[in-house]
Structures are given as C-alpha cells and as structure tokens.
Design a protein around this motif. Structure first.
Motif, PDB file in Angstrom:
ATOM      1  N   ALA A  29       0.838  -1.201   0.000  1.00  0.00           N
ATOM      2  CA  ALA A  29       0.000   0.000   0.000  1.00  0.00           C
ATOM      3  C   ALA A  29       0.873   1.250   0.000  1.00  0.00           C
ATOM      4  N   ALA A  30       1.976   1.202   0.743  1.00  0.00           N
ATOM      5  CA  ALA A  30       2.890   2.348   0.787  1.00  0.00           C
ATOM      6  C   ALA A  30       3.485   2.633  -0.589  1.00  0.00           C
ATOM      7  N   LYS A  31       3.798   1.568  -1.334  1.00  0.00           N
ATOM      8  CA  LYS A  31       4.309   1.762  -2.701  1.00  0.00           C
ATOM      9  C   LYS A  31       3.271   2.477  -3.566  1.00  0.00           C
ATOM     10  N   LEU A  32       2.011   2.087  -3.407  1.00  0.00           N
ATOM     11  CA  LEU A  32       0.936   2.722  -4.175  1.00  0.00           C
ATOM     12  C   LEU A  32       0.762   4.179  -3.774  1.00  0.00           C
ATOM     13  N   ILE A  33       0.828   4.457  -2.482  1.00  0.00           N
ATOM     14  CA  ILE A  33       0.677   5.838  -2.016  1.00  0.00           C
ATOM     15  C   ILE A  33       1.845   6.690  -2.507  1.00  0.00           C
ATOM     16  N   HIS A  34       3.038   6.110  -2.507  1.00  0.00           N
ATOM     17  CA  HIS A  34       4.197   6.838  -3.030  1.00  0.00           C
ATOM     18  C   HIS A  34       3.996   7.168  -4.503  1.00  0.00           C
ATOM     19  N   ARG A  35       3.467   6.226  -5.276  1.00  0.00           N
ATOM     20  CA  ARG A  35       3.199   6.487  -6.693  1.00  0.00           C
ATOM     21  C   ARG A  35       2.160   7.605  -6.843  1.00  0.00           C
ATOM     22  N   LEU A  36       1.139   7.608  -5.984  1.00  0.00           N
ATOM     23  CA  LEU A  36       0.145   8.685  -6.012  1.00  0.00           C
ATOM     24  C   LEU A  36       0.803  10.042  -5.772  1.00  0.00           C
ATOM     25  N   THR A  37       1.720  10.085  -4.817  1.00  0.00           N
ATOM     26  CA  THR A  37       2.419  11.336  -4.514  1.00  0.00           C
ATOM     27  C   THR A  37       3.195  11.825  -5.732  1.00  0.00           C
ATOM     28  N   GLU A  38       3.865  10.909  -6.420  1.00  0.00           N
ATOM     29  CA  GLU A  38       4.608  11.275  -7.630  1.00  0.00           C
ATOM     30  C   GLU A  38       3.666  11.791  -8.712  1.00  0.00           C
ATOM     31  N   MET A  39       2.510  11.160  -8.847  1.00  0.00           N
ATOM     32  CA  MET A  39       1.537  11.609  -9.841  1.00  0.00           C
ATOM     33  C   MET A  39       1.040  13.011  -9.504  1.00  0.00           C
ATOM     34  N   GLY A  40       0.814  13.267  -8.217  1.00  0.00           N
ATOM     35  CA  GLY A  40       0.382  14.591  -7.804  1.00  0.00           C
ATOM     36  C   GLY A  40       1.419  15.662  -8.108  1.00  0.00           C
ATOM     37  N   GLU A  41       2.692  15.316  -7.904  1.00  0.00           N
ATOM     38  CA  GLU A  41       3.761  16.270  -8.211  1.00  0.00           C
ATOM     39  C   GLU A  41       3.804  16.565  -9.707  1.00  0.00           C
ATOM     40  N   ARG A  42       3.552  15.565 -10.510  1.00  0.00           N
ATOM     41  CA  ARG A  42       3.543  15.777 -11.954  1.00  0.00           C
ATOM     42  C   ARG A  42       2.384  16.681 -12.379  1.00  0.00           C
ATOM     43  N   LEU A  43       1.240  16.466 -11.770  1.00  0.00           N
ATOM     44  CA  LEU A  43       0.067  17.279 -12.109  1.00  0.00           C
ATOM     45  C   LEU A  43       0.232  18.730 -11.662  1.00  0.00           C
ATOM     46  N   ALA A  44       1.084  18.961 -10.656  1.00  0.00           N
ATOM     47  CA  ALA A  44       1.299  20.321 -10.148  1.00  0.00           C
ATOM     48  C   ALA A  44       2.312  21.110 -10.970  1.00  0.00           C
ATOM     49  N   ALA A  45       2.901  20.490 -11.980  1.00  0.00           N
ATOM     50  CA  ALA A  45       3.906  21.180 -12.797  1.00  0.00           C
ATOM     51  C   ALA A  45       3.307  22.428 -13.434  1.00  0.00           C
ATOM     52  N   ALA A  46       4.139  23.411 -13.660  1.00  0.00           N
ATOM     53  CA  ALA A  46       3.679  24.726 -14.122  1.00  0.00           C
ATOM     54  C   ALA A  46       2.844  24.636 -15.395  1.00  0.00           C
ATOM     55  N   GLU A  47       3.218  23.745 -16.305  1.00  0.00           N
ATOM     56  CA  GLU A  47       2.498  23.669 -17.579  1.00  0.00           C
ATOM     57  C   GLU A  47       1.082  23.115 -17.431  1.00  0.00           C
ATOM     58  N   ASN A  48       0.776  22.534 -16.276  1.00  0.00           N
ATOM     59  CA  ASN A  48      -0.559  21.972 -16.049  1.00  0.00           C
ATOM     60  C   ASN A  48      -1.462  22.892 -15.244  1.00  0.00           C
ATOM     61  N   GLN A  49      -0.998  24.085 -14.887  1.00  0.00           N
ATOM     62  CA  GLN A  49      -1.726  24.929 -13.957  1.00  0.00           C
ATOM     63  C   GLN A  49      -2.729  25.853 -14.645  1.00  0.00           C
ATOM     64  N   ASP A  50      -3.738  26.235 -13.882  1.00  0.00           N
ATOM     65  CA  ASP A  50      -4.773  27.171 -14.324  1.00  0.00           C
ATOM     66  C   ASP A  50      -4.957  28.181 -13.194  1.00  0.00           C
ATOM     67  N   ALA A  51      -4.523  29.406 -13.417  1.00  0.00           N
ATOM     68  CA  ALA A  51      -4.487  30.414 -12.364  1.00  0.00           C
ATOM     69  C   ALA A  51      -5.870  30.828 -11.868  1.00  0.00           C
ATOM     70  N   ARG A  52      -6.932  30.406 -12.549  1.00  0.00           N
ATOM     71  CA  ARG A  52      -8.280  30.763 -12.100  1.00  0.00           C
ATOM     72  C   ARG A  52      -8.691  29.980 -10.860  1.00  0.00           C
ATOM     73  N   PHE A  53      -7.917  28.946 -10.511  1.00  0.00           N
ATOM     74  CA  PHE A  53      -8.273  28.083  -9.394  1.00  0.00           C
ATOM     75  C   PHE A  53      -7.226  28.151  -8.294  1.00  0.00           C
ATOM     76  N   ASP A  54      -7.648  27.815  -7.083  1.00  0.00           N
ATOM     77  CA  ASP A  54      -6.754  27.811  -5.918  1.00  0.00           C
ATOM     78  C   ASP A  54      -6.963  26.507  -5.135  1.00  0.00           C
ATOM     79  N   PRO A  55      -5.916  25.633  -5.073  1.00  0.00           N
ATOM     80  CA  PRO A  55      -4.646  25.749  -5.784  1.00  0.00           C
ATOM     81  C   PRO A  55      -4.838  25.607  -7.294  1.00  0.00           C
ATOM     82  N   PRO A  56      -3.893  26.107  -8.073  1.00  0.00           N
ATOM     83  CA  PRO A  56      -4.113  26.204  -9.522  1.00  0.00           C
ATOM     84  C   PRO A  56      -3.815  24.928 -10.306  1.00  0.00           C
TER      85      PRO A  56
END
Length: 383
Positions: free
Chosen positions: A202-229
């Motif tokens: 389960a920890a391996k899966l949660i770690h993968r989720l964390t990595e996916m979240g970091e990827r989604l937070a990259a600047a090119e994926n952001q929309d400034a109309r939302f908080d967090p963007p």
C-alpha cells in the motif's frame, strides 16, 4: 409574504444531517408551495427515506431558469457550539444555526420569493429544485436530473445558491474518491519474506500517487483561475495491521483526486491501477497466489467551468452587477447540471468560511441582498 428570515428559522429546525432523512423538511416545503398553488413533484431514493423536490411555475414551454439548493447539512458531532445548532439564534445581525450558510439561507430566500414570482407576468418558466445528499457526494440530485432528462422542458440556466457572498462563480474543481484494498498474506514477522506485507505494498501505491500529484502540479498543467491552480491528489485514510509481530495481510487506503475542469480524475485512478496490476501484483502473487489489489469508487462529481460569455454568465453578471467572475475550491452540483445540458452558475448568500464549522452563521444583510437579487431575476424573467 413570509420573510426569508422566518423561513430560515423553520428550515434550520429540521435536522437534515446527511445520515438522517430529509422528508420532514421536504414535506414542509411541499405544503408551503402547494398552499401557494404551485405544483410540486417528489423524487425519492430507493428506500423512500429521502426525496428531491422539483417545482415549476410561470408559463409552459421550454427554457427558463432553475433555482437549486441542497437540503442536507454536515454533522455537528464533536463541535463546540455556543448556541443550539438546530434552532436559529440572532446576535448582532448574524443568524446562527447549522445550515444557515450552507445552504438553507438560499433556500429560504428562494421560497420567500415565490409569491413575488407568482405575481409577475413571467415570460419564461421558473424551476425550483431542492436535493438531498449533496454533502456526501452530490448523490441525490442525480435522480432528479435523470427525471428531467426524459422531458423536453428543461431549463436553460441553473443558478445554484451555494454561499459565495453573492459573488458570481463560474467554476469549481471535480472530485473522485477511491478506495484501494490490498490483500496480502500473513505470517510470523520472524519469517517476513514468506508473507506478503499489505502495508508495504500500500505504501508503494501511495508513493506512486504522490509522484503523480507532483507531476500534475507542474507549471504547464496549472490554471491560475483556481486555488490551488492545479489538480491535487491526496491520501486521507489508511488502515492495516494487527500486531507488530504479524506480517499484515490487509491494508486499505482512501484517496481523492480534485481535478481542474480540463483534467480527468479517472485517468489518475486508472494509471494507479495499471501500476498496481502490472508492477506490484506479480511480485505479491509470486509469494502467494491468493493476494490481490482491488479499487472501488467511493464518490465523485465533475468539475464546472461555464463560459464567461454564455447566457448563464451574462445573467448572473446582470443580477449581481459585476462580471468579476471567480471560482471556488469546494464542489457543487453544478458540474452535474452542466453535464445534463443545463449551463450552471454558482451564487448565493453567506460564506463557506462559516460552513461546516461550529456556530455557523449568515448575516441578515446577506439574506436581504439575496432577496433583492431574486426580485431582479423576476424582473428579468418578465422581459
């Protein structure tokens, strides 16, 4: 005409916490509207313990505007209230009670305005909707929308009165809640390699989720109309293990994805499931064939972003006197209405800063301002 304050006191007195039935409140609203000559329809859940209410007034035909709100409220358990949560208390121009802001204040204004709408020469219909179980995943409104889908006379616009301090809101994020259950294989911890440690996988899966979240937070994926963007991913609940000297056979965790309207939460869940079945499950089953990883959906609703040039956006700009549109962090039924072909905007009295908290309140000033906004809507619907 019954004032919105009087109606709010009556609505707050019903304990419509999502785990409870909302039928007493719905019966009260049904009697109020039918006494005014408005035909109402109830759409029950399968157990007939809860119901949506739908009503329509004004001329027959397609189009018109829908006013929509949810009847359920969040629990008061464990909260330190200084006033009775299910009785309206007034202090210094503020009205306290569970649901005053989220969102019985809007429903009270909506109901108070009905006699005024009935007295006007409306040129288009007014639709009213009160749903159940919004707070636990926007569940109840789905059956109401299913019923409307079978009819040719859907409204053109839906105004959802969630608390925005009467500022026009065109968007919010979507949400997907998921549960992952890892079935490992127990053994004495002295022989740990002979077992399959469910917590570690389960920890391996949660770690993968964390990595996916970091990827989604990259600047090119952001929309400034939302908080967090950006689209966010987080694990909120985890359970597993029985004793330190036993390799744990079970572990489950719940995670959520809150997506920008352009993103698809299911893609995140699907990617995690592919990783689980392709990379982790073979390792688990090489030790014990009876191991497994299972994913189930808990809840979800789509995001919303209504075009700023759409008729719905132009109407709410007219009613509020501003086209300074914004977004909110919390979810609403708006995305579901939008998916059903009813463009939606969010605008209602009170602030979500008070929602879900002890001593929740709405100001009398906000109720009065919402009353005035609905009178402007009535004028617009006579044009």
């Amino acid at each position: 005409m019954v004032t919105s304050r009087t109606l709010l006191a009556q609505l707050v007195a019903f304990d419509t916490t999502s785990r409870e039935s909302n039928l007493a409140l719905i019966d009260f609203v049904w009697r109020y509207l039918t006494d005014l000559g408005v035909n109402c329809e109830l759409i029950h859940n399968a157990e007939r313990s809860k119901a949506n209410l739908y009503a329509r007034l004004g001329p027959a035909g397609k189009g018109g505007v829908m006013l929509s709100g949810h009847s359920d409220v969040v629990p008061v358990d464990g909260q330190a209230w200084s006033v009775p949560p299910f009785a309206l208390t007034e202090r210094d121009g503020k009205l306290y009670g569970r649901g005053t802001a989220d969102m019985k204040g809007f429903i009270a204004c909506m109901l108070s305005a009905v006699p005024h709408f009935l007295a006007q020469p409306l040129t288009q219909p007014l639709h009213l909707a009160i749903s159940y179980d919004e707070e636990v995943g926007c569940l109840g409104v789905r059956t109401l929308l299913d019923a409307l889908a079978q009819r040719p006379e859907k409204p053109d616009i839906c105004l959802i009165g969630e608390p925005t301090e009467l500022q026009p809101v065109l968007g919010h994020k979507g949400k997907l809640g998921m549960r992952c259950e890892v079935q490992g294989a127990a053994c004495h911890s002295a022989y740990a390699p002979q077992g399959v440690n469910a917590i570690e996988y389960a920890a391996k899966l949660i770690h993968r989720l964390t990595e996916m979240g970091e990827r989604l937070a990259a600047a090119e994926n952001q929309d400034a109309r939302f908080d967090p963007p950006y689209t966010t991913v987080q694990t909120g609940v985890i359970q597993g293990g029985r004793a330190l000297n036993i390799v744990p056979a079970e572990c489950s965790f719940d995670f959520e994805v809150r997506t920008l309207p352009k993103d698809d939460a299911q893609q995140v869940a699907d990617e995690l499931e592919r990783y689980a079945h392709r990379d982790l499950l073979p390792l688990m089953q090489a030790v014990n064939r009876d191991t497994s990883i299972r994913f189930t959906s808990i809840s979800g609703y789509p995001g919303l972003y209504t075009d700023a040039e759409s008729p719905a956006a132009r109407l709410i700009a007219h009613l509020t006197g501003t086209d300074s549109f914004s977004t909110v962090a919390f979810g609403t039924e708006g995305g579901l209405f939008h998916q059903a072909g009813i463009p939606s905007v969010i605008c209602g009295p009170g602030s979500m800063a008070q929602g879900h908290k002890p001593d929740e309140f709405i100001s009398l000033e906000q109720l009065t301002a919402c009353d005035a906004m609905l009178r402007r809507l009535a004028e617009w619907m006579c044009l």
